[in-house]
Each structure stands twice: as C-alpha cells, then as structure tokens.
Design a protein around this motif. Structure first.
Motif, short mmCIF file in Angstrom:
data_model
loop_
_atom_site.label_atom_id
_atom_site.label_comp_id
_atom_site.label_asym_id
_atom_site.label_seq_id
_atom_site.Cartn_x
_atom_site.Cartn_y
_atom_site.Cartn_z
N UNK A 1 16.50 7.74 0.23
CA UNK A 1 15.19 7.16 0.56
C UNK A 1 15.34 6.04 1.60
N UNK A 2 16.48 6.01 2.28
CA UNK A 2 16.68 5.06 3.37
C UNK A 2 16.75 3.62 2.92
N UNK A 3 17.19 3.40 1.67
CA UNK A 3 17.33 2.02 1.18
C UNK A 3 16.01 1.37 0.82
N UNK A 4 14.94 2.15 0.78
CA UNK A 4 13.62 1.60 0.42
C UNK A 4 13.28 2.13 -0.97
N UNK A 5 13.53 1.29 -1.98
CA UNK A 5 13.42 1.76 -3.35
C UNK A 5 12.90 0.64 -4.26
N UNK A 6 12.10 1.02 -5.26
CA UNK A 6 11.63 0.09 -6.29
C UNK A 6 12.00 0.66 -7.65
N UNK B 1 22.57 5.33 -6.94
CA UNK B 1 23.19 4.89 -5.68
C UNK B 1 23.04 5.95 -4.59
N UNK B 2 23.23 7.21 -4.97
CA UNK B 2 23.08 8.30 -4.01
C UNK B 2 21.63 8.42 -3.55
N UNK C 1 21.69 7.49 -14.92
CA UNK C 1 22.93 7.79 -14.20
C UNK C 1 23.02 6.86 -12.99
N UNK C 2 23.87 5.83 -13.09
CA UNK C 2 23.97 4.82 -12.04
C UNK C 2 24.43 5.43 -10.72
N UNK D 1 22.39 -5.08 -2.82
CA UNK D 1 23.07 -6.01 -3.72
C UNK D 1 22.88 -5.67 -5.19
N UNK D 2 21.91 -4.81 -5.50
CA UNK D 2 21.64 -4.46 -6.90
C UNK D 2 22.41 -3.22 -7.35
N UNK D 3 23.00 -2.48 -6.42
CA UNK D 3 23.58 -1.19 -6.76
C UNK D 3 24.85 -1.30 -7.58
N UNK D 4 25.47 -2.47 -7.61
CA UNK D 4 26.63 -2.68 -8.46
C UNK D 4 26.25 -3.36 -9.78
#
Length: 330
Positions: free
Chosen positions: A166-171, A160-161, A155-156, A197-200
């Motif tokens: 996680x404060x934009x810290x994600x792998x 994004x949510x 689920x894209x 930049x990867x969320x789209x």
C-alpha cells in the motif's frame, strides 16, 4: 376490549441524556408514552418478570414510573444495553454470576416482547450480526460502494509485506468498539497511522489480531445517520488538527466543527440497501470524501452516535426514529 399499545420503551443507560431525551420528546408529540429504561439499573433499581405457559405469555416491567405489560408496548428502541451496576461488596465470583443471570433475564424479556409483537429498533440480534466489519465491507462492495483495501491478521510478517503493497500508507484499527458513546468515558482505541518505525513493534499481534487498511487521502469525512430510507448527513474536516487528521474523534472541539454534508443520490441508495440487508432500521455510517470527489465507505455502526448531528445541524433524526417507533409495522 384490547389494551392500547401506546408505550414506547427506550432502553439506554443512566449516563445517556441528549439523544434519548430528544427521542422521548418526539414520541410524546406523536401521542405515545415514552418510558426510559436504564439497563445498568437492573436488577437493583427496577423489576422485571417474564411469564410463559401453554396458552399465555407476558413480560412485566415495574419502574419508578409504574408498571407496564407487554400488551401495552408498541415498540422498543434498543439505544444502549450495558452491564448492571451491582453491589461492589459482593464476592467476585458471585457478582459475576449475578451479572450473567441479569443479562440472560433481560435478553429473555426482550425476546418475550418480540413474541408479543413489539417492533424493535434495531431488531433483536441484528446489532450483533451487523457489527461484523468484514461482512459490512463485503456487502458494501457488492452494493457498489467503494471500500479501502483491508487486511485483518495477527501475522506480523504479513503486515510488513502489506505495508509495502500500500506504499507505506496504512492505518490500524479494531474490529470491535470498546465504547460507542462519544462522551462515554470508557477506554477507546482510535484509528492510528502506521509508519516504518512501527513495523518492528508488532509483537502485540500475538495476543490479538487487528485491522489494517490503506490510508485514504481526505477532503473531509461524513457521518451518515440512516433511519429506514432516510439519510441524514454531517461533514467534518479535521485536516487542521494534528491529532485528528487520521481519526476526527481525536480532534479538540475548537479545531473542527460539524457542517451540513452531502451524499450523492446513487451512494445514498446503495447505503440504504446495505443497511437494510444488514437487518437494521438504524445505522451510523462513516465515509471519507477524497480530494477528487470519491466517496469511500468505512463502516456502519448499528448503535453509532448521532446526537451531534441533531444538536449542531438541526437534522431531524430523533423525529425519524420516533416515526419508525410509532409505526404499527413489525
């Protein structure tokens, strides 16, 4: 007079060298006969026969080293099991059928060896069950190990949510490995940092879900080879590697090296209990050690690589495996 169970079967593939050679040497030192079996060579290079009747069962392997029967086998190390090398000139559908039949025959023979009382490392079927990464994380948490916050989804919008949570810290990583050998030469998907930049660019989730985890700050990372109740620990610091900061496997050899590692006794005990509950004798676990000294469990790979720890640090992992293979227990 009963047949001596003095043979240890080492199942691997033709491109495997250092680790299987080290275990073979250690098995020999214990007065047993190691027999290497390259699974990609079946059925073209060695023969396999399984027999089962009302009052008799047997498995017979015939290799260049000679013939061995199940009554002679003490134990089996399932180091690697790979698809067979078949004649490329075979018609594709027939070739696929031959590969399926060969795999089924090999699995049946391994079951026959289990029925004959042979000890397996790891027990037959345990690797597949223990490879469930979400199960690993759930049990690790139950055993008191710290784990990263984790999301598995296709689920894209949820990704994004969660990125904001996680404060934009994600792998991002995969649930299953494409290869397990560090020099396997097969396709490999590394753990990758996810930025805004990867969320789209998440349309690929329509084809396959992925694992998303919070990105943990690192002092260094640990690879822990667990054999029974023994933990052998190597540390690696890839912080100076541009490519390897997120996943040390992307580092160049000149950027970082293995050094002796340490796992606190309470963490080691919890890890040993986790590996045992997963039904494994051997597993390779990965941890992040944070700058403030926390040990964060990432995963345990039932067939994970350990050769670099023995080669670079002299850790006696092959000897521990040989001890387990030489034991009389099931």
């Amino acid at each position: 007079m009963p047949t001596a169970r003095d043979t240890v079967l080492l199942f691997t593939h033709s491109g495997d060298y250092f680790t299987v050679d080290r275990v073979a040497q250690e098995v020999s030192r214990r007065g047993l006969r190691p027999l290497r079996i390259d699974t990609d060579g079946f059925p073209s290079e060695w023969e396999l026969t399984s027999m089962l009747g009302p009052a008799h069962q047997d498995v017979v392997l015939h290799t260049q080293a000679g013939e061995v029967r199940s009554a002679e086998v003490r134990s089996v190390w399932l180091r690697r099991r790979v698809p067979p090398r078949l004649d490329e000139t075979l018609e594709p559908a027939w070739r696929e059928s031959c590969a399926r039949e060969s795999s089924a025959a090999l699995v049946g023979a391994l079951d026959g060896l289990t029925g004959a009382g042979c000890r397996f490392i790891n027990p037959l079927g345990a690797d597949e069950a223990a490879g469930n990464k979400l199960l690993q994380l759930r049990l690790a948490r139950a055993h008191g190990l710290e784990i990263p916050r984790t999301l598995v989804t296709n689920d894209a919008e949820r990704v994004r949510s969660w990125f904001d949570e996680v404060g934009g810290r994600m792998v991002a990583k995969m649930l299953t490995p494409l290869t397990q050998s560090m020099g396997g030469g097969q396709p490999f998907v590394y753990t990758t940092a996810i930025g805004p930049e990867h969320l789209d660019e998440l349309e690929g989730l329509r084809h396959s879900p992925m694992v998303f985890q919070e990105r943990i700050d690192k002092s260094h990372e640990l690879r822990v080879a667990v054999v029974g109740e023994h933990c052998f620990v190597g540390a690696i610091d890839a912080s100076r590697s541009v490519e390897g900061q997120v996943d040390w496997r992307r580092s160049r050899p000149d950027e970082c090296a293995w050094s002796p590692g340490r796992l606190p006794e309470d963490v080691a005990r919890r890890l040993v209990r986790l590996v045992a509950e997963l039904g494994l004798v051997y597993g390779a676990a990965d941890f992040i050690v944070t700058p403030d000294g926390r040990y964060v469990f990432l995963e345990v790979n039932p067939g994970g690589e350990w050769g670099m720890l023995e080669r670079d640090l002299g850790l006696p992992i092959a000897a521990a495996l040989a001890d387990a293979l030489a034991s009389e227990g099931s």
